[in-house]
Design a protein around this motif. Structure first.
Motif, PDB file in Angstrom:
ATOM      1  N   ARG A  15       0.859  -0.987  -0.027  1.00 42.60           N
ATOM      2  CA  ARG A  15       0.069  -0.034  -0.205  1.00 42.60           C
ATOM      3  C   ARG A  15       0.738   1.122  -0.124  1.00 42.60           C
ATOM      4  O   ARG A  15       0.457   2.400  -0.767  1.00 42.60           O
ATOM      5  N   ILE A  16       1.771   1.205   0.804  1.00 44.05           N
ATOM      6  CA  ILE A  16       2.781   2.451   0.745  1.00 44.05           C
ATOM      7  C   ILE A  16       3.498   2.452  -0.705  1.00 44.05           C
ATOM      8  O   ILE A  16       3.649   3.613  -1.044  1.00 44.05           O
ATOM      9  N   TYR A  17       3.988   1.306  -1.088  1.00 46.36           N
ATOM     10  CA  TYR A  17       4.562   1.466  -2.484  1.00 46.36           C
ATOM     11  C   TYR A  17       3.760   2.221  -3.595  1.00 46.36           C
ATOM     12  O   TYR A  17       3.943   2.790  -4.477  1.00 46.36           O
ATOM     13  N   ALA A  18       2.312   1.593  -3.690  1.00 46.44           N
ATOM     14  CA  ALA A  18       1.511   2.027  -4.390  1.00 46.44           C
ATOM     15  C   ALA A  18       1.276   3.595  -4.319  1.00 46.44           C
ATOM     16  O   ALA A  18       1.265   4.389  -5.494  1.00 46.44           O
ATOM     17  N   VAL A  19       1.278   3.897  -3.221  1.00 46.46           N
ATOM     18  CA  VAL A  19       1.526   5.597  -2.975  1.00 46.46           C
ATOM     19  C   VAL A  19       2.528   6.271  -3.631  1.00 46.46           C
ATOM     20  O   VAL A  19       2.430   7.388  -4.479  1.00 46.46           O
ATOM     21  N   ASP A  20       3.641   5.643  -3.321  1.00 48.60           N
ATOM     22  CA  ASP A  20       5.031   6.198  -3.865  1.00 48.60           C
ATOM     23  C   ASP A  20       5.121   6.150  -5.584  1.00 48.60           C
ATOM     24  O   ASP A  20       5.533   6.865  -6.106  1.00 48.60           O
ATOM     25  N   CYS A  21       4.445   5.046  -5.865  1.00 50.30           N
ATOM     26  CA  CYS A  21       4.429   4.936  -7.500  1.00 50.30           C
ATOM     27  C   CYS A  21       3.525   5.921  -8.235  1.00 50.30           C
ATOM     28  O   CYS A  21       3.911   6.177  -9.316  1.00 50.30           O
ATOM     29  N   GLU A  22       2.634   6.558  -7.343  1.00 50.13           N
ATOM     30  CA  GLU A  22       1.708   7.759  -8.154  1.00 50.13           C
ATOM     31  C   GLU A  22       2.575   9.081  -8.168  1.00 50.13           C
ATOM     32  O   GLU A  22       2.175   9.888  -8.930  1.00 50.13           O
ATOM     33  N   GLY A  25       7.592  11.228 -12.094  1.00 48.51           N
ATOM     34  CA  GLY A  25       9.131  11.346 -12.355  1.00 48.51           C
ATOM     35  C   GLY A  25      10.078  10.765 -11.370  1.00 48.51           C
ATOM     36  O   GLY A  25      11.174  11.061 -11.439  1.00 48.51           O
ATOM     37  N   LEU A  26       9.921  10.038 -10.684  1.00 45.94           N
ATOM     38  CA  LEU A  26      10.629   9.177  -9.622  1.00 45.94           C
ATOM     39  C   LEU A  26      10.996   8.075 -10.432  1.00 45.94           C
ATOM     40  O   LEU A  26      10.367   7.331 -11.025  1.00 45.94           O
ATOM     41  N   THR A  27      12.333   7.653 -10.239  1.00 46.86           N
ATOM     42  CA  THR A  27      12.979   6.262 -10.899  1.00 46.86           C
ATOM     43  C   THR A  27      12.530   5.209  -9.750  1.00 46.86           C
ATOM     44  O   THR A  27      12.040   5.480  -8.678  1.00 46.86           O
ATOM     45  N   ASP A  28      12.838   3.947 -10.043  1.00 51.83           N
ATOM     46  CA  ASP A  28      12.576   2.771  -9.429  1.00 51.83           C
ATOM     47  C   ASP A  28      13.317   2.765  -8.022  1.00 51.83           C
ATOM     48  O   ASP A  28      12.858   2.517  -6.991  1.00 51.83           O
ATOM     49  N   GLU A  29      14.549   3.367  -8.172  1.00 54.41           N
ATOM     50  CA  GLU A  29      15.502   3.344  -7.040  1.00 54.41           C
ATOM     51  C   GLU A  29      14.965   4.396  -6.045  1.00 54.41           C
ATOM     52  O   GLU A  29      14.953   4.204  -4.879  1.00 54.41           O
ATOM     53  N   GLN A  30      14.500   5.510  -6.621  1.00 54.80           N
ATOM     54  CA  GLN A  30      14.029   6.452  -5.588  1.00 54.80           C
ATOM     55  C   GLN A  30      12.775   6.327  -5.139  1.00 54.80           C
ATOM     56  O   GLN A  30      12.329   6.696  -3.796  1.00 54.80           O
ATOM     57  N   ILE A  31      11.858   5.516  -5.751  1.00 56.15           N
ATOM     58  CA  ILE A  31      10.581   4.865  -5.108  1.00 56.15           C
ATOM     59  C   ILE A  31      10.705   3.976  -4.074  1.00 56.15           C
ATOM     60  O   ILE A  31      10.446   3.851  -2.971  1.00 56.15           O
ATOM     61  N   ILE A  32      11.824   2.806  -4.111  1.00 54.34           N
ATOM     62  CA  ILE A  32      12.237   1.829  -3.332  1.00 54.34           C
ATOM     63  C   ILE A  32      12.708   2.783  -2.050  1.00 54.34           C
ATOM     64  O   ILE A  32      12.490   2.247  -0.921  1.00 54.34           O
TER      65      ILE A  32
END
Length: 255
Positions: A15-22, A25-32
């Protein structure tokens, strides 16, 4: 006073990851990186709120007993995003940096392990809080076991269950056994929906009692009796096990 904090790790993380994915302009690394920090913040808040003396965050193993019992289990559920799956151990540091054990079982589902730990703790008079939005934990609510929704910041009580499902928490296994559970691809009894399930259980208390009674509606009886195997299967699938061998003791979870 001992208190055990039990975190449904992927329920929280996804759930936290899904919010970050929205966030654009963030890269996968930044989202993680963001997800890990948010998990760390959530863990800190949960430890403070629960006043826990012991804690663990449990992940899902691969292909639990439910898949062997019913190969279609969770068949239509979206797989975990690969960027998250390959970085789970990094995200798990959000727990371990607060000295909360992150447990990765080989096969067992987190739900069964968390239910086992809560049940074992309760049998020794130790209270626990399960952190999850998964409805499968609701039948466990009792004197020593509470359920906490981190995203709503509130405990879920037996009264809340009855308001939501129009059924007592002790009847939920029969309820889901009758009507199935689409989110997990659990079939239920063909032709039985929410209304029929509530009517049957409100009047008779259980499916077994309903089938023994002469006053069960003929249409409902026919549906249940003709598909009783699916009822038994579905009820088995929705019930959480409380006898998983975890290989560690409560002492090892002390903060």
């Amino acid at each position: 006073m001992a208190h055990l904090l039990l975190i449904d790790a992927l329920n929280l993380i996804r759930r936290i990851y899904a919010v970050d994915c929205e966030q654009a302009g963030l890269t996968d690394e930044q989202i993680i990186k963001s997800c890990t920090q948010r998990v760390k913040n959530a863990t800190r808040k949960l430890l403070k709120t629960s006043q826990a003396s012991h804690a663990i965050a449990v992940f899902d193993g691969d292909r639990s007993w439910r898949y062997h019992l019913y190969p279609q289990y969770k068949a239509t559920r979206k797989p975990m995003p690969s960027a998250l799956k390959t970085n789970l151990e990094i995200v798990a540091t959000g727990f371990t940096e607060h000295n909360v054990k992150a447990y990765f079982p080989l096969q067992d589902e987190a739900d069964d392990i968390l239910a086992t730990l809560a049940f074992k703790a309760a049998s020794h008079g130790v209270s626990s809080t399960i952190v999850s939005t998964d409805k499968g934990f609701l039948p466990l609510i009792s004197e020593h076991i509470s359920i906490y929704d981190y995203f709503k910041q509130q405990n879920i009580h037996a009264d809340d269950v009855e308001k939501k499902f129009s059924i007592d928490k002790n009847k939920l296994h029969d309820f889901w056994g009758l009507m199935g559970d689409k989110t997990n691809d659990i079939p239920g009894v063909k032709g039985v929906g929410k209304k029929t399930a509530i009517d049957v259980l409100s009047e008779f208390g259980s499916v077994e009692s309903a089938l023994e009674s002469q006053s069960l509606n003929a249409t409902a009886r026919k549906k249940i009796e003709s598909d009783i195997d699916n009822f038994i299967l579905s009820k088995s699938l929705v019930a959480l096990r409380t006898d998983i061998e975890v290989g560690f003791t409560l002492k090892e979870l002390r903060l």
